[in-house]
Design a protein around this motif. Sequence first.
Motif, PDB file in Angstrom:
ATOM      1  N   MET A   4      26.518 107.916 -83.342  1.00  0.00           N
ATOM      2  CA  MET A   4      27.870 107.734 -82.827  1.00  0.00           C
ATOM      3  C   MET A   4      28.764 106.732 -83.476  1.00  0.00           C
ATOM      4  SD  MET A   4      28.445 110.290 -80.856  1.00  0.00           S
ATOM      5  CE  MET A   4      29.957 109.666 -79.982  1.00  0.00           C
ATOM      6  N   ASN A   5      28.370 106.195 -84.651  1.00  0.00           N
ATOM      7  CA  ASN A   5      29.076 104.874 -85.166  1.00  0.00           C
ATOM      8  C   ASN A   5      29.432 105.358 -86.747  1.00  0.00           C
ATOM      9  OD1 ASN A   5      26.577 104.649 -86.276  1.00  0.00           O
ATOM     10  ND2 ASN A   5      26.523 102.498 -85.757  1.00  0.00           N
ATOM     11  N   ASN A   6      29.631 106.528 -86.799  1.00  0.00           N
ATOM     12  CA  ASN A   6      30.217 106.868 -88.259  1.00  0.00           C
ATOM     13  C   ASN A   6      31.554 107.304 -88.570  1.00  0.00           C
ATOM     14  OD1 ASN A   6      27.472 107.061 -89.200  1.00  0.00           O
ATOM     15  ND2 ASN A   6      27.189 109.198 -88.296  1.00  0.00           N
ATOM     16  N   ILE A   7      32.032 106.394 -89.738  1.00  0.00           N
ATOM     17  CA  ILE A   7      33.394 106.909 -90.209  1.00  0.00           C
ATOM     18  C   ILE A   7      33.415 108.454 -90.792  1.00  0.00           C
ATOM     19  CG2 ILE A   7      35.075 106.063 -91.696  1.00  0.00           C
ATOM     20  CD1 ILE A   7      34.523 103.194 -91.127  1.00  0.00           C
ATOM     21  N   ILE A   8      34.331 109.080 -90.074  1.00  0.00           N
ATOM     22  CA  ILE A   8      34.333 110.361 -90.721  1.00  0.00           C
ATOM     23  C   ILE A   8      35.431 110.547 -92.051  1.00  0.00           C
ATOM     24  CG2 ILE A   8      34.767 112.879 -90.195  1.00  0.00           C
ATOM     25  CD1 ILE A   8      34.035 112.027 -87.442  1.00  0.00           C
ATOM     26  N   ASP A   9      36.547 109.820 -91.699  1.00  0.00           N
ATOM     27  CA  ASP A   9      37.376 110.053 -92.972  1.00  0.00           C
ATOM     28  C   ASP A   9      38.418 108.810 -92.764  1.00  0.00           C
ATOM     29  OD1 ASP A   9      38.717 111.030 -95.234  1.00  0.00           O
ATOM     30  OD2 ASP A   9      40.187 111.731 -94.059  1.00  0.00           O
ATOM     31  N   ILE A  10      38.962 108.079 -94.077  1.00  0.00           N
ATOM     32  CA  ILE A  10      39.912 107.238 -94.145  1.00  0.00           C
ATOM     33  C   ILE A  10      41.107 107.804 -95.113  1.00  0.00           C
ATOM     34  CG2 ILE A  10      40.820 104.945 -94.607  1.00  0.00           C
ATOM     35  CD1 ILE A  10      37.860 103.978 -93.948  1.00  0.00           C
ATOM     36  N   ASP A  11      41.902 108.269 -94.821  1.00  0.00           N
ATOM     37  CA  ASP A  11      42.962 109.008 -95.431  1.00  0.00           C
ATOM     38  C   ASP A  11      44.181 107.940 -95.983  1.00  0.00           C
ATOM     39  OD1 ASP A  11      45.235 110.225 -96.704  1.00  0.00           O
ATOM     40  OD2 ASP A  11      45.083 111.826 -95.471  1.00  0.00           O
ATOM     41  N   ASP A  12      43.977 107.199 -97.252  1.00  0.00           N
ATOM     42  CA  ASP A  12      44.745 106.401 -97.646  1.00  0.00           C
ATOM     43  C   ASP A  12      46.193 106.393 -97.802  1.00  0.00           C
ATOM     44  OD1 ASP A  12      44.516 107.506-100.023  1.00  0.00           O
ATOM     45  OD2 ASP A  12      44.110 105.761-101.356  1.00  0.00           O
ATOM     46  N   ALA A  13      46.517 107.872 -97.963  1.00  0.00           N
ATOM     47  CA  ALA A  13      47.881 108.381 -97.999  1.00  0.00           C
ATOM     48  C   ALA A  13      48.472 108.445 -96.729  1.00  0.00           C
ATOM     49  CB  ALA A  13      48.091 109.752 -98.646  1.00  0.00           C
ATOM     50  N   SER A  14      47.884 108.899 -95.780  1.00  0.00           N
ATOM     51  CA  SER A  14      48.575 108.930 -94.376  1.00  0.00           C
ATOM     52  C   SER A  14      48.164 107.582 -93.453  1.00  0.00           C
ATOM     53  CB  SER A  14      48.218 110.149 -93.549  1.00  0.00           C
ATOM     54  OG  SER A  14      46.592 110.091 -93.397  1.00  0.00           O
ATOM     55  N   GLY A  15      47.161 106.894 -93.860  1.00  0.00           N
ATOM     56  CA  GLY A  15      46.688 105.867 -93.072  1.00  0.00           C
ATOM     57  C   GLY A  15      45.841 106.295 -91.902  1.00  0.00           C
ATOM     58  N   VAL A  16      45.476 107.500 -91.844  1.00  0.00           N
ATOM     59  CA  VAL A  16      44.789 107.786 -90.690  1.00  0.00           C
ATOM     60  C   VAL A  16      43.251 107.575 -90.563  1.00  0.00           C
ATOM     61  CG1 VAL A  16      44.276 109.877 -89.127  1.00  0.00           C
ATOM     62  CG2 VAL A  16      46.568 109.610 -90.080  1.00  0.00           C
ATOM     63  N   LEU A  17      42.586 107.184 -89.797  1.00  0.00           N
ATOM     64  CA  LEU A  17      41.179 106.799 -89.774  1.00  0.00           C
ATOM     65  C   LEU A  17      40.544 107.734 -88.574  1.00  0.00           C
ATOM     66  CD1 LEU A  17      38.458 105.354 -89.826  1.00  0.00           C
ATOM     67  CD2 LEU A  17      39.386 103.929 -87.848  1.00  0.00           C
ATOM     68  N   VAL A  18      39.489 108.482 -89.136  1.00  0.00           N
ATOM     69  CA  VAL A  18      38.807 109.469 -88.181  1.00  0.00           C
ATOM     70  C   VAL A  18      37.350 108.829 -87.888  1.00  0.00           C
ATOM     71  CG1 VAL A  18      38.289 111.684 -87.507  1.00  0.00           C
ATOM     72  CG2 VAL A  18      40.375 111.452 -88.973  1.00  0.00           C
ATOM     73  N   CYS A  19      36.927 108.739 -86.876  1.00  0.00           N
ATOM     74  CA  CYS A  19      35.528 108.158 -86.839  1.00  0.00           C
ATOM     75  C   CYS A  19      35.071 108.393 -85.485  1.00  0.00           C
ATOM     76  CB  CYS A  19      35.716 106.448 -86.848  1.00  0.00           C
ATOM     77  SG  CYS A  19      36.353 105.681 -85.403  1.00  0.00           S
ATOM     78  N   GLN A  20      33.716 108.242 -85.225  1.00  0.00           N
ATOM     79  CA  GLN A  20      32.910 108.484 -83.868  1.00  0.00           C
ATOM     80  C   GLN A  20      33.406 107.447 -82.996  1.00  0.00           C
ATOM     81  OE1 GLN A  20      29.133 109.126 -85.607  1.00  0.00           O
ATOM     82  NE2 GLN A  20      29.338 111.208 -85.321  1.00  0.00           N
ATOM     83  N   ALA A  21      33.110 107.869 -81.920  1.00  0.00           N
ATOM     84  CA  ALA A  21      33.645 106.834 -80.429  1.00  0.00           C
ATOM     85  C   ALA A  21      32.916 105.435 -80.677  1.00  0.00           C
ATOM     86  CB  ALA A  21      33.610 107.470 -79.481  1.00  0.00           C
ATOM     87  N   GLY A  22      31.582 105.412 -81.134  1.00  0.00           N
ATOM     88  CA  GLY A  22      30.779 104.272 -81.126  1.00  0.00           C
ATOM     89  C   GLY A  22      30.825 103.171 -82.062  1.00  0.00           C
ATOM     90  N   CYS A  23      31.794 103.546 -83.116  1.00  0.00           N
ATOM     91  CA  CYS A  23      32.314 102.341 -83.956  1.00  0.00           C
ATOM     92  C   CYS A  23      32.771 101.096 -83.506  1.00  0.00           C
ATOM     93  CB  CYS A  23      33.333 103.031 -85.053  1.00  0.00           C
ATOM     94  SG  CYS A  23      32.745 104.210 -86.130  1.00  0.00           S
TER      95      CYS A  23
END
Lengths: 366, 366
Positions: free
Chosen positions: B1-20
């Motif tokens: 539950m603590n994985n980063i799924i994506d960091i989009d450097d163009a939009s600045g959007v981070l997607v991650c699991q809740a346990g980060c």
Amino acid sequence: MNNIIDIDDASGVLVCQAGCVLEVLDQEVGKQGLMMPLDLGAKGSCHIGGNVSTNAGGLRLVRYGNLQGSVLGLEVVKANGEVLDLLSTLRKDNTGYHLKHLFIGSEGTLGIITKVAIQCPTRPKAYNVAFLGLESFDKLLATMKKCKHQLGEILSSCEMIDAKSLDVVTSNTKLKNPIGDHPFYMLIETSGSNSTHDEEKLNSFLDNVMSDGTVLDGTVTSDPSKIKAIWDIRESITGALLYDGYVFKYDISLPTQYFYSLVPAMIERVGKDAVRVCGYGHLGDGNIHLNITVKNYSKEIMNKIEPFIYEYTSKLRGSVSAEHGIGFKKPKYVKYSKSPPAIALMKDIKKLMDANGILNPYKVLP
Amino acid sequence: MNNIIDIDDASGVLVCQAGCVLEVLDQEVGKQGLMMPLDLGAKGSCHIGGNVSTNAGGLRLVRYGNLQGSVLGLEVVKANGEVLDLLSTLRKDNTGYHLKHLFIGSEGTLGIITKVAIQCPTRPKAYNVAFLGLESFDKLLATMKKCKHQLGEILSSCEMIDAKSLDVVTSNTKLKNPIGDHPFYMLIETSGSNSTHDEEKLNSFLDNVMSDGTVLDGTVTSDPSKIKAIWDIRESITGALLYDGYVFKYDISLPTQYFYSLVPAMIERVGKDAVRVCGYGHLGDGNIHLNITVKNYSKEIMNKIEPFIYEYTSKLRGSVSAEHGIGFKKPKYVKYSKSPPAIALMKDIKKLMDANGILNPYKVLP
């Protein structure tokens, strides 16, 4: 329904009735050195209650964020006539569920907004606009990344216009392209509290992107009449498209790297049936306005466009209605951007809040 | 539950699991020139899922806004085990109800957040901190208004500390007051993309408020170790209060002009029964942390404080829990900040989403 109730110059919070016109509010808060956190073409006629009900986006969302962040409180009339007082003026209030969000963007189907409390940012003292020419979408994307990093806190708008969108304006109005012809154009606006600082930042950014060849051509101005002339180009596209004949209009959000991909995909799809397939919009927010113009409406062309455009957007996890909402024309397309469990929950909430379906019927819900 | 799924450097959007962990996320997005839009003392241990569930505020809300503005999407597990995919990464998506807001700040009582998509702002390149001494709350308010207008886009924190809050730190820790003794202190942080510009703006603001006598005394620094030393004072207050004995802690939002009024009102109320009544907090957001320390807990003192403090806050339309939430200790106090129809709607929604009350029972709802 168009009274201003309070402007708190310490907190920057405006409280007003829902029928106030956005531009009037902006003028009034401007007297206290504040500005409305949203700006859109219709500002001279649109009401703040409608802006909130439809979760309006606009030209400066890249800087000031969405209404879900700016709206602090609402007064709402429920389907049963009860007045729900959620009119907090506080930036922080974690006492239970954040009920106001049920009414922001639900287009009046869950309740009627009668009063709004909204956080107003400090009004900038200086504006600058750059209009740039670029050779490809990749260069556009690279420029956007650089401008987000180099202009940072002063970036207030980041718009794109493709060649065919610019052409429809220069061919049909008196407005002129202020630079040479290019496949893509970018409008960058900065706003801040110190004009010298802002100009230095913008010039340094432009030196950077022009010297390394990312940007081919450009003009920059802080002269209000020239700024207006550049914004006029951007804001005249919608109207100018009508000169082509019938316009199929779409308001799509896509993950940034796919922002423009829909335009060549649509050109391939409709081929010579269209007079024009063009895209422009809010690059900084990932929101493109795709337009397909034809001499006359035909069902055949319509069937080529839809549901293709919705399926394409859905596959990329985009939104089939970025800022324009659903209304009565698009409920059947909600499924392309919302999963079945999400649609089921929407219906459950509608039933809970408006069991007899008397609030804005036939809208939003599939 | 603590994985980063994506960091989009163009939009600045981070997607991650809740346990980060928040601080880990901030370091990771930092590699792309981005930052997390919230910062709080517990960043080294708190999870992003918890931050979103409790609608955490923190030290820089005055600049980056609340999580309702920053969170773009969520994945949530409902009470019936169904996974609700609301994991949009789009800044603009007006396709139906904005369901994610049901889960932001509802403390896990309507669903369990498992993934988060969040908009990350550009990471500033320069930080400056000023620590000021003032003679009254009126001067504090005047300084805040001026700093909002003069520092505008670079203001990233605006905190206040009263004399008794500072005293508990300097008396019980090795930290020292960097300026002379004053009734009130203010910590102003700026952050931006150009250190020279930021220093110029801050110095010009300080010249202005010191030359007209609004501010009596102050120090300003861009040295990271000195910045840390100043922030350490602010962040050590909570811990240092424990040296007094038992601490009654309150997290209150009030309309800005009444921000500090609760402290003298409470001093009058508890009189000599308290070791200390002090206030500090997020002046820029109208959120004060009021603390009453006593040698030993007694029910008698408690009865002097409550419900007085809640009634006082309610009369001024403040919030009895600004950023700390309700949990299982405060459901009975929700009524002081929410009207009966709002509480009824909260209960209806809870029943709709979790009919058997299995999600985080006994919490939030009165």
